[in-house]
Each structure stands twice: as C-alpha cells, then as structure tokens.
Design a protein around this motif. Structure first.
Motif, PDB file in Angstrom:
ATOM      1  N   PRO A 163       0.808  -1.225   0.000  1.00  0.00           N
ATOM      2  CA  PRO A 163       0.000   0.000   0.000  1.00  0.00           C
ATOM      3  C   PRO A 163       0.841   1.275   0.000  1.00  0.00           C
ATOM      4  O   PRO A 163       1.914   1.314   0.600  1.00  0.00           O
ATOM      5  N   ARG A 164       0.325   2.282  -0.705  1.00  0.00           N
ATOM      6  CA  ARG A 164       0.893   3.626  -0.805  1.00  0.00           C
ATOM      7  C   ARG A 164       2.218   3.673  -1.562  1.00  0.00           C
ATOM      8  O   ARG A 164       2.885   4.702  -1.565  1.00  0.00           O
ATOM      9  N   VAL A 165       2.591   2.573  -2.215  1.00  0.00           N
ATOM     10  CA  VAL A 165       3.915   2.528  -2.841  1.00  0.00           C
ATOM     11  C   VAL A 165       3.998   3.383  -4.106  1.00  0.00           C
ATOM     12  O   VAL A 165       5.076   3.859  -4.465  1.00  0.00           O
ATOM     13  N   VAL A 166       2.866   3.640  -4.778  1.00  0.00           N
ATOM     14  CA  VAL A 166       2.902   4.451  -6.002  1.00  0.00           C
ATOM     15  C   VAL A 166       2.019   5.694  -5.863  1.00  0.00           C
ATOM     16  O   VAL A 166       1.344   6.106  -6.796  1.00  0.00           O
ATOM     17  N   LYS A 169       2.335  11.448  -2.841  1.00  0.00           N
ATOM     18  CA  LYS A 169       2.993  11.835  -1.584  1.00  0.00           C
ATOM     19  C   LYS A 169       4.297  11.053  -1.397  1.00  0.00           C
ATOM     20  O   LYS A 169       5.309  11.603  -0.959  1.00  0.00           O
ATOM     21  N   THR A 170       4.265   9.768  -1.753  1.00  0.00           N
ATOM     22  CA  THR A 170       5.467   8.931  -1.654  1.00  0.00           C
ATOM     23  C   THR A 170       6.572   9.487  -2.536  1.00  0.00           C
ATOM     24  O   THR A 170       7.743   9.542  -2.133  1.00  0.00           O
ATOM     25  N   LEU A 171       6.208   9.928  -3.750  1.00  0.00           N
ATOM     26  CA  LEU A 171       7.191  10.484  -4.687  1.00  0.00           C
ATOM     27  C   LEU A 171       7.833  11.756  -4.129  1.00  0.00           C
ATOM     28  O   LEU A 171       9.059  11.913  -4.177  1.00  0.00           O
ATOM     29  N   VAL A 172       7.000  12.657  -3.584  1.00  0.00           N
ATOM     30  CA  VAL A 172       7.520  13.933  -3.053  1.00  0.00           C
ATOM     31  C   VAL A 172       8.489  13.672  -1.901  1.00  0.00           C
ATOM     32  O   VAL A 172       9.599  14.233  -1.854  1.00  0.00           O
ATOM     33  N   ILE A 173       8.074  12.796  -0.970  1.00  0.00           N
ATOM     34  CA  ILE A 173       8.938  12.477   0.181  1.00  0.00           C
ATOM     35  C   ILE A 173      10.210  11.775  -0.289  1.00  0.00           C
ATOM     36  O   ILE A 173      11.304  12.004   0.230  1.00  0.00           O
ATOM     37  N   SER A 212      -4.664  11.393  -4.892  1.00  0.00           N
ATOM     38  CA  SER A 212      -4.169  12.161  -3.733  1.00  0.00           C
ATOM     39  C   SER A 212      -4.676  13.595  -3.790  1.00  0.00           C
ATOM     40  O   SER A 212      -5.109  14.157  -2.783  1.00  0.00           O
ATOM     41  N   LEU A 213      -4.635  14.208  -4.998  1.00  0.00           N
ATOM     42  CA  LEU A 213      -5.094  15.594  -5.154  1.00  0.00           C
ATOM     43  C   LEU A 213      -6.587  15.671  -5.459  1.00  0.00           C
ATOM     44  O   LEU A 213      -7.140  16.768  -5.572  1.00  0.00           O
ATOM     45  N   LYS A 214      -7.216  14.480  -5.611  1.00  0.00           N
ATOM     46  CA  LYS A 214      -8.652  14.410  -5.946  1.00  0.00           C
ATOM     47  C   LYS A 214      -8.960  15.172  -7.232  1.00  0.00           C
ATOM     48  O   LYS A 214      -9.944  15.903  -7.332  1.00  0.00           O
ATOM     49  N   ARG A 658      -8.882   2.625  -5.574  1.00  0.00           N
ATOM     50  CA  ARG A 658      -9.282   2.651  -4.157  1.00  0.00           C
ATOM     51  C   ARG A 658     -10.777   2.371  -4.035  1.00  0.00           C
ATOM     52  O   ARG A 658     -11.592   3.280  -3.882  1.00  0.00           O
ATOM     53  N   PHE A 659     -11.118   1.100  -4.131  1.00  0.00           N
ATOM     54  CA  PHE A 659     -12.524   0.724  -3.996  1.00  0.00           C
ATOM     55  C   PHE A 659     -12.978   0.975  -2.560  1.00  0.00           C
ATOM     56  O   PHE A 659     -12.222   0.730  -1.618  1.00  0.00           O
TER      57      PHE A 659
END
Length: 746
Positions: A163-166, A169-173, A212-214, A658-659
């Motif tokens: 989870p959250r790997v792609v 937010k992960t990219l920015v951090i 993430s940004l909706k 994200r069901f």
C-alpha cells in the motif's frame, strides 16, 4: 506431506483466497511495527459481458488511438522521470557544494590556528541536520518512501502491491528525502530511488488523474486496471534506471529481469522508448544547466567517465584474475547481506517508533562524519596537487604546500565523485593503506546505513566499496613484478571490483552487465564484467540471498520466482489448494453477499460463481461486488425502474484503484432481501486446473499469466478449492530439500 520440512516463517495468513487483508510491515526496515495490507494485483483481464460489449462497440480507429495513447504515456513517463533526476542532481550538487565549501574553509582556518575539533563538530552538525530533516519526512509522513524502493517495485511487478507505494505523496517524500540523505553525507546513492520515482510517475500519469489531489483529468480512462498499469510501471522503472545510469538498454533489461511476469515485443519497444526519452531529457537539461546547451555528455546521474585509453585494455590471462575478484565480491556481498539481515531483524524488533528511527538516522550521520574526519586527520597519504587536477575539494591539512590529503578525496566528496576518482585518477594517487582502511570503514558504514528510515540507494555505496578494493588489487598486482605495472592499471581493476561488489550484494546479472557497459561507454569490458557478475552471483548465492530478496522475504511478501521448486513435481493441486471455498450462486441474495464481504475473519477477494450442484460457471471479485452494491444493481430494482442506467465498465474504472470498503456502503433491511444477478459481471471463463495437476504446472500457469485466483475443479467441474499466490509461495527449495513455510492463521 511427510516429505516436506515445515518451518514457521510468516506471521499472518488471514486470507487463503488472495486477500486484501494480509497484515505485513513495510519493506526496507522502516516503521516495521505498523501493519500494512498487501493487495494482490489482478493481471488477468475479466472477459465478462460488459467487456465484450465495449470491445464490440470500439472501432478500428479507437484501437489505433489507444495504441497511440500508450506511446504518448511512455513518452511522458520518460520526460517526467528525466526531469526529476535532473532536479535531484542539481539540488544535490548545489547543497553539497555549499556544505563542503563551508567545511573546507573552516578546516583550512583551524589547521593553522589549532582547534580542528570545531571543524569536526561543524561537519557532524551539518550532516545530522540534513539527515534529520530527511528522516523526519520519511518516518512521520510516509514510511514507505524509506530505502531505495526497489524491493517494493519488484513486488509490484511480481503481482503484490504494498500500500501507498505508487502515491504522489510517496514520490515527493522520496525526492526530498534522497536529497537530504546524499547531502547529509550518508553512505548512500541517489540512483536506486530513481527506479521507485519512475514507477510512481508511471502509475500516476497512466491513470490520467491523481487520487491524492482528488483531480480527474478525464483522460486515459481505459488504462485504469491492473493489467495496463503494471505495463506502465515497468516502463517507469526502466526509465528510472536509464536516468540513473544513462543506460536505456539496461533499464529495459532491469524491468525484464527483476519482475515483469508478462512480456511482449511491443511492450519492450515502448519501454525502450520511455528509457531513451528519460536519458535524453536528463542529458539535455543538464547541458542547459552547465551552459553547454546541446552538449549531450551527461546521459545519467552517475557518469563513470571514458575508459578508452590503451592501458585500460585487458589480456586473456587477466580473465582468471577478474573471476577471482568476482568470487571475492560474492563473499563480501554475502557478508554485507548477512550483517544487514540481522541488523534489519534488530530494527524490526526494537527500532519501530518513528522518533527512534529519526534518532538512529541522526546517530549514523554523526558517526559517518566523525569516522571520515578521523580517517582524514590521521592519514599520512599526501599526494602532489597537479595544475590540471580534477579534485573538487582538495584538503591540504598537514601535508606540505602543493600537496593534498589523498584520504580526503574518497571521504570529503559525494559518493559519485569518489567512484569516478577511483576509476580515473592516475597511478600513485592513492597508497594501499589508504584504500584498505577506506574499504573497511565504508563497508560497515554502508551496511549500517541501508535500512535506515531515509530515502537512499545501495548501488553507489556498493560501487564505491568495490572500486576501492579493486584499485587496491590493481596496486598490489602492479607491485608484484616489474612487467605487471604495464598491464595492471588500477582504474581497470577498480571497475572490475565495483562490478563484483555490486553483483555480490544485489545479485543482478544480465541487466547489471549492460548497465555497467553503457555507463563506461566501452563494449570491450562486456565479457569480463559478465564473468565477474556471474561468479559473484554463484559464490554469493551459496551463502546468502541477494539483498532485495532478503528484505522481501523478511516482510513475508508472497513473492513468486520464475520457476517452481525443482523437486516439487510430486505435489498436486489437491495438496496445495485452499479449501473449503466460499462460493456464490449465479443469482444471489444481497444480504448473503453483504454478510460474506463484511466477514472480517476471512476477508476473501475472489468468489467462484456456481450453479447447483456446485458446478463452476464463473468468478467474481470483491471489488466488483462492492461496485454492484454501491450502484444497487438488484434484480427487483431493474424490473421496477425500466429507465435505470445500465452499469458500464467505466463505473468500475472510476472506482479503481481505491474501492470503497464494504462498511461504507449502506444496504437497508428491505434491500437485503433483494436478489443480485451476477451473470453479466462475473468472468465466465476463469482459468481452472484438475485436482491432480502437479505443482510446477500450476505454478507456471499462475506465474506466466499473472493470475490472482486459480480454481481447482473435479471431473464434473465442481469447485474443490482455490489456488492463490500464498499457496504457491509457501513452498521453496531449502538445504534440507523441499520446505513448506507454515503460515500461521491470525
């Protein structure tokens, strides 16, 4: 099953049928105590009635547009990955330049006046500040951004999504974290994280929206499914390798070797296109930054320089020496992996709070600065400083005028520059003692650093360690006889040592050979590098697995290798499968479906659809059932509301990836009594195997097609069980024959 050695290894197995509910800590030793749910990916297309209707409606022109869209996306992936690599490179160069300039001025001032301890404190404080910033971002905001990210991407391409790997937010951090780690002077490189960054870019761009940004840009909607997304993530990983090393072909081979379970000719071509665009973008923007627009001489973040001189050629009798160095690289790599394995277990048990992780990272940064300073301070290796020297920050310290401290060249620099100086500095630049001490200290610093809660790669530290002891081998060989000095060029042996050490740690062969060839720009070294990497892998594998495989296994990820265990032909689907299986009727009561999906003790993900008596007629996924419940696709409502809009594939794609959880869907008591017809939405032709199918055949079918569920049926097509990734991954060939990893139920 009496012939199988049983081992207790994996801590959780809450779903025998490809669950979304497996609890597993993060990879790479970060935030290990916090459980995460793995999501197994559906690489098999669901050929239900909606899919067939959509395909019938699509014209030839629409299919051509889709193909063009794939090329456009791959071009965008390459362009954005190259831009990110360029940004990281420029920021690291600027910040590291300022840091080293400040410390150098301080050291020069205090060398004459006394009080060098102030310089040490300044160096340690600057390093610790950058590393603390990077560690806080990772540990508190996005723990999955720790490490290089390569194990996570290997898992994704293999069919398991951490989870959250792609996420964005992960990219920015990841990007900010890797800048802080490298500038903070840790024994890390910025090349490994580029692979993860490229994969995140690919996963985002290919979906035409940011969850993430909706924001939904209403483009590339057709690609919102695991099958298509996986192909683009392969391209992103390859673009990352290409940007890191200037090796587009190496990038393609990395994606092929390290994970992609499905491959075809057009995919290879598109991935190569993304890799080429990536390296060109980085090259072009760096040429603009260096005020040499159009001079495309910076193909990757790490530039090994040119190995074209006559002294760099090799003779046939040197090949056994190279292979011996490969064996040494395998031994050192196995030792590195062994130490890091126990260190990671220690971190999982005791360093699992974010504050402790930040403290450990700061401690490592301070110790790294202190060790480097002490090594430089006590080094008596003084070398003359030529007028045309290439040293970035030469330190005189206690050397005579016109000389510089050789140890400072290795430590007082970014790791990439240190590697290049070990490859290309002329003979006599380093003495043997300097290289020996540097290898020893940097080996243990790099081992301690990998697994910290910081974004960092292991490629460059491995190359640096190998280049140091490789150059040492060259110096020792040159000193043995008078003739050896003509052919034992230290730079040549530094290159071979770097390849041996990196191969011994990560155990990549095909892609690493091509990456090293492309990075050196010399095909001549293809054979020695390949032999060295093969030797390093064979020797290393005898003692310990590769570093990435160790970290994947430590986190209980059901990773499927290329082949089933060699001695497993006597095992059949009957013994491997999970049973009993929860089945649904073709027309099922809504209340029954809600109860099954709400059952937290099972949390199953795939359900065979049967007609009485238990004969298989299809397979439906949890995600599909949730969308059907959300849109209230009930038989009674369809009859009463003739104008009701018919559900389309677009509705399923809009809910992807994200069901919503079943708890968020309200079903009234009256609606629970309604019926749901699954005929239109289920996959009517799921893959099935008979009960007596051998494990290798099941494994080959499952792995090659990227399946998530494989139904086991008897002679009359009745459902007897279900084979999932975990059922196959628990068997492996150990030192005592075929071993079964016992998966304890939670």
């Amino acid at each position: 099953m009496a012939n199988i050695t049983k081992k207790v290894s994996w801590s959780s197995r809450c779903d025998e049928f490809g669950a979304v509910g497996e609890e597993t800590p993060l990879l790479n030793g970060s935030d290990q105590a916090r459980p995460l749910r793995q999501v197994h990916l559906d690489y098999d297309n669901i050929e239900n009635q909606l899919f067939l209707e959509e395909e019938r409606r699509m014209s030839f022109l629409a299919f051509r547009c889709l193909e063009i869209s794939r090329w456009v996306i791959c071009g965008l992936i390459g362009f954005l990955t190259g831009l990110i690599a360029c940004f990281i490179d420029i920021v690291v160069e600027q910040l590291a330049g300022i840091k080293y300039k400040v410390i150098k001025e301080n050291i020069v001032r205090f060398t004459e006046a006394g009080g060098l301890s102030i310089s040490l404190i300044l160096w340690a404080v600057l390093n610790s500040s950058f590393v603390m910033l990077g560690a806080i971002m990772v540990a508190f905001f996005e723990p999955i951004a720790a490490g290089s990210g390569i194990p996570q991407i290997k898992c994704y391409l293999n069919g398991v999504k951490i989870p959250r790997v792609v996420r964005l937010k992960t990219l920015v951090i990841k990007v900010c974290g890797v800048i802080c780690s490298v500038v903070g002077g840790l024994a890390v490189g910025k090349e490994g994280p580029m692979i993860h960054s490229g994969a995140v870019v690919a996963a985002g761009v290919s979906q035409g929206r940011s969850t993430s940004l909706k924001r939904d840009f209403k483009i590339f909607e057709y690609f919102r499914r695991d099958t298509e997304k996986r192909d683009f993530v392969s391209a992103g990983a390859a673009a990352g390798v290409s940007a890191a090393f200037g090796a587009p072909v190496g990038g393609v081979l990395f994606s092929l070797e390290e994970g992609a379970s499905f491959w075809n000719q057009m995919l290879t071509w598109r991935i190569f296109f993304a890799s080429m665009i990536s390296t060109f973008t980085l090259n072009f923007f760096l040429s603009v930054y260096h005020n040499k627009t159009g001079d495309l001489s910076n193909p990757g973040l790490i530039n090994f320089g040119s190995f074209e001189s006559e002294a760099m050629g090799y003779n046939l009798y040197e090949i056994p020496l190279f292979m011996a160095m490969g064996a040494l690289g395998g031994l050192l790599g196995a030792l590195f992996n062994f130490l890091n394995y126990w260190l990671t277990i220690f971190r999982i048990r005791y360093v699992h709070r974010p504050c402790l992780q930040v403290m450990e990272a700061v401690l490592v940064a301070a110790v790294t600065a202190a060790v480097a300073f002490i090594m430089i301070y006590f080094s008596v290796d003084c070398q003359p400083l030529a007028p045309d020297h290439t040293e970035e920050y030469p330190l005189q310290l206690f050397c005579a005028d016109g000389e510089y401290n050789s140890m400072a060249t290795a430590f007082f620099n970014t790791p990439e520059r240190s590697v290049r100086s070990l490859f290309h500095n002329p003979r006599g630049t380093y003495n043997a003692l300097t290289l020996g001490l540097f290898t020893l200290t940097y080996f243990f610093l790099a081992c301690w650093t990998y697994g910290l809660s910081v974004s960092a790669g292991v490629f460059i530290p491995s190359l640096l360690i190998g280049a140091a002891w490789g150059r040492l081998c060259g110096i020792l060989l040159a000193s043995t006889t008078s003739t050896a000095s003509t052919w034992a060029d230290p730079g040549k042996y530094a290159l071979i040592g770097a390849a041996a050490q990196l191969g011994g740690i990560v155990r990549m062969t095909l892609s690493l050979t091509v990456i090293m060839m492309e990075a050196t720009g010399n095909v001549t070294y293809g054979l020695p590098i390949m032999l060295v990497l093969m030797t390093a892998k064979i020797v290393g594998d005898y003692f310990q697995e590769g570093l990435y495989d160790i970290h994947i296994k430590l986190q209980s990820v059901p990773f499927l290798h290329w082949e089933a265990p060699a001695t497993s032909h006597w095992l059949t689907a009957r013994e491997v499968m999970s049973s009993p299986v929860i089945c649904l009727n073709r027309i099922e009561k809504v209340g029954t479906i809600v109860d099954i999906l709400s059952n937290t003790s099972t949390n199953h993900n795939g359900f065979p659809v049967v007609v009485q008596p238990a004969k298989l007629c299809g397979l439906i996924l949890r995600s599909q059932l949730i969308v059907l419940l959300k849109h209230k696709v009930f038989v009674e409502l369809a009859r009463s509301r003739l104008t009701q809009r018919k559900l389309q594939l677009k509705d399923f794609r809009d809910a992807y990836p994200r069901f919503p959880p079943i708890q968020s869907i309200h079903v009234s008591q009256d609606e629970r009594e309604c019926m749901m017809d699954l005929t239109e939405f289920m996959n009517p032709t799921p893959y099935t195997v008979p009960l007596e199918t051998s494990l290798p055949r099941v494994f080959k079918l499952f792995r090659a097609l990227g399946l998530r569920h494989l139904v086991v049926v008897d002679d009359e097509n009745r459902v007897n069980g279900l084979v999932t990734r975990k059922d196959l991954a628990r068997y492996h060939l150990g030192k005592h024959g075929l071993e079964e990893l016992h998966l304890a139920q939670t």
